[in-house]
Design a protein around this motif. Sequence first.
Motif, mmCIF file in Angstrom:
data_model
loop_
_atom_site.group_PDB
_atom_site.id
_atom_site.type_symbol
_atom_site.label_atom_id
_atom_site.label_comp_id
_atom_site.label_asym_id
_atom_site.label_seq_id
_atom_site.Cartn_x
_atom_site.Cartn_y
_atom_site.Cartn_z
ATOM 1 N N ALA A 11 0.820 -1.210 0.000
ATOM 2 C CA ALA A 11 0.000 0.000 0.000
ATOM 3 C C ALA A 11 0.854 1.260 0.000
ATOM 4 C CB ALA A 11 -0.924 -0.004 1.216
ATOM 5 N N ARG A 12 2.016 1.199 0.623
ATOM 6 C CA ARG A 12 2.866 2.378 0.771
ATOM 7 C C ARG A 12 4.029 2.413 -0.209
ATOM 8 N NH1 ARG A 12 3.986 3.082 6.567
ATOM 9 N NH2 ARG A 12 2.057 4.253 6.449
ATOM 10 N N MET A 13 4.573 1.241 -0.541
ATOM 11 C CA MET A 13 5.795 1.211 -1.348
ATOM 12 C C MET A 13 6.003 -0.171 -1.947
ATOM 13 S SD MET A 13 8.529 1.122 1.790
ATOM 14 C CE MET A 13 9.789 -0.011 1.240
ATOM 15 N N SER A 14 6.900 -0.235 -2.913
ATOM 16 C CA SER A 14 7.365 -1.498 -3.486
ATOM 17 C C SER A 14 8.794 -1.720 -3.009
ATOM 18 C CB SER A 14 7.341 -1.427 -5.017
ATOM 19 O OG SER A 14 6.020 -1.271 -5.487
ATOM 20 N N GLN A 15 9.193 -2.977 -2.910
ATOM 21 C CA GLN A 15 10.573 -3.261 -2.509
ATOM 22 C C GLN A 15 11.563 -2.955 -3.625
ATOM 23 O OE1 GLN A 15 11.853 -4.034 0.584
ATOM 24 N NE2 GLN A 15 9.790 -3.368 1.103
ATOM 25 N N ALA A 16 11.097 -3.007 -4.875
ATOM 26 C CA ALA A 16 11.935 -2.639 -6.017
ATOM 27 C C ALA A 16 11.016 -2.210 -7.151
ATOM 28 C CB ALA A 16 12.816 -3.800 -6.451
ATOM 29 N N VAL A 17 11.531 -1.322 -7.980
ATOM 30 C CA VAL A 17 10.826 -0.869 -9.173
ATOM 31 C C VAL A 17 11.832 -0.901 -10.320
ATOM 32 C CG1 VAL A 17 9.603 1.036 -10.279
ATOM 33 C CG2 VAL A 17 9.249 0.592 -7.846
ATOM 34 N N VAL A 18 11.405 -1.489 -11.456
ATOM 35 C CA VAL A 18 12.268 -1.590 -12.635
ATOM 36 C C VAL A 18 11.634 -0.818 -13.777
ATOM 37 C CG1 VAL A 18 13.375 -3.158 -14.276
ATOM 38 C CG2 VAL A 18 13.057 -3.866 -11.887
ATOM 39 N N HIS A 19 12.460 0.009 -14.437
ATOM 40 C CA HIS A 19 11.995 0.782 -15.592
ATOM 41 C C HIS A 19 13.204 1.098 -16.472
ATOM 42 C CE1 HIS A 19 9.684 3.604 -17.967
ATOM 43 N NE2 HIS A 19 10.525 4.572 -17.674
ATOM 44 N N ASN A 20 13.053 0.892 -17.766
ATOM 45 C CA ASN A 20 14.112 1.216 -18.736
ATOM 46 C C ASN A 20 15.480 0.642 -18.356
ATOM 47 O OD1 ASN A 20 12.436 2.541 -20.513
ATOM 48 N ND2 ASN A 20 12.891 4.575 -19.696
ATOM 49 N N GLY A 21 15.495 -0.602 -17.904
ATOM 50 C CA GLY A 21 16.762 -1.276 -17.627
ATOM 51 C C GLY A 21 17.435 -0.881 -16.327
ATOM 52 N N VAL A 22 16.711 -0.147 -15.462
ATOM 53 C CA VAL A 22 17.272 0.261 -14.176
ATOM 54 C C VAL A 22 16.342 -0.213 -13.066
ATOM 55 C CG1 VAL A 22 17.977 2.221 -12.729
ATOM 56 C CG2 VAL A 22 18.405 2.273 -15.187
ATOM 57 N N ALA A 23 16.924 -0.725 -12.003
ATOM 58 C CA ALA A 23 16.159 -1.147 -10.824
ATOM 59 C C ALA A 23 16.499 -0.240 -9.651
ATOM 60 C CB ALA A 23 16.500 -2.592 -10.468
ATOM 61 N N TRP A 24 15.447 0.233 -9.003
ATOM 62 C CA TRP A 24 15.590 1.020 -7.786
ATOM 63 C C TRP A 24 15.068 0.182 -6.639
ATOM 64 C CZ3 TRP A 24 14.015 3.068 -12.405
ATOM 65 C CH2 TRP A 24 14.736 4.145 -12.901
ATOM 66 N N LEU A 25 15.899 -0.058 -5.641
ATOM 67 C CA LEU A 25 15.479 -0.827 -4.478
ATOM 68 C C LEU A 25 15.093 0.122 -3.359
ATOM 69 C CD1 LEU A 25 16.873 -2.987 -6.191
ATOM 70 C CD2 LEU A 25 17.875 -3.890 -4.091
ATOM 71 N N ALA A 26 14.044 -0.230 -2.636
ATOM 72 C CA ALA A 26 13.658 0.531 -1.449
ATOM 73 C C ALA A 26 14.767 0.412 -0.411
ATOM 74 C CB ALA A 26 12.350 -0.019 -0.889
ATOM 75 N N GLY A 27 14.769 1.324 0.529
ATOM 76 C CA GLY A 27 15.723 1.227 1.624
ATOM 77 C C GLY A 27 15.532 -0.077 2.378
ATOM 78 N N GLN A 28 16.614 -0.804 2.560
ATOM 79 C CA GLN A 28 16.573 -2.102 3.232
ATOM 80 C C GLN A 28 17.165 -1.965 4.633
ATOM 81 O OE1 GLN A 28 15.037 -4.829 1.725
ATOM 82 N NE2 GLN A 28 14.523 -3.234 0.236
#
Length: 117
Positions: A11-28
């Motif tokens: 509901a608040r966030m995703s653990q990772a998001v991928v777009h255009n060949g780049v992955a952004w990971l949430a703060g772990q």
Amino acid sequence: MSDITRIEPGARMSQAVVHNGVAWLAGQVGKPGASVTEQTEAILARIDALLAEVNSDKSRLLQATIWLASMDDFAEMNAVWDAWVDPANPPARACGESRLATPDYKVEILITAAVKG
């Protein structure tokens, strides 16, 4: 069809998001109350798992942002980081001190990585 892939969305966030060949990971973060070493090891294991899920790995890191509750823990965190990071492919990195979600968290790491093919 979406060109954005969300890993473990909530509901608040995703653990990772991928777009255009780049992955952004949430703060772990690691286990609350554990030592800096234990939290960092747990965080890096979780990062490895998320990177595998998005078809990447630590050799493809682009950027890392590390938050420490206290910069007094910099050397302890770095001992774990240095043993984990790919020395042939280190990311751009920043490390700073910040109050984290609760005092039991000592380390939080955010990663941006390139996705394979």
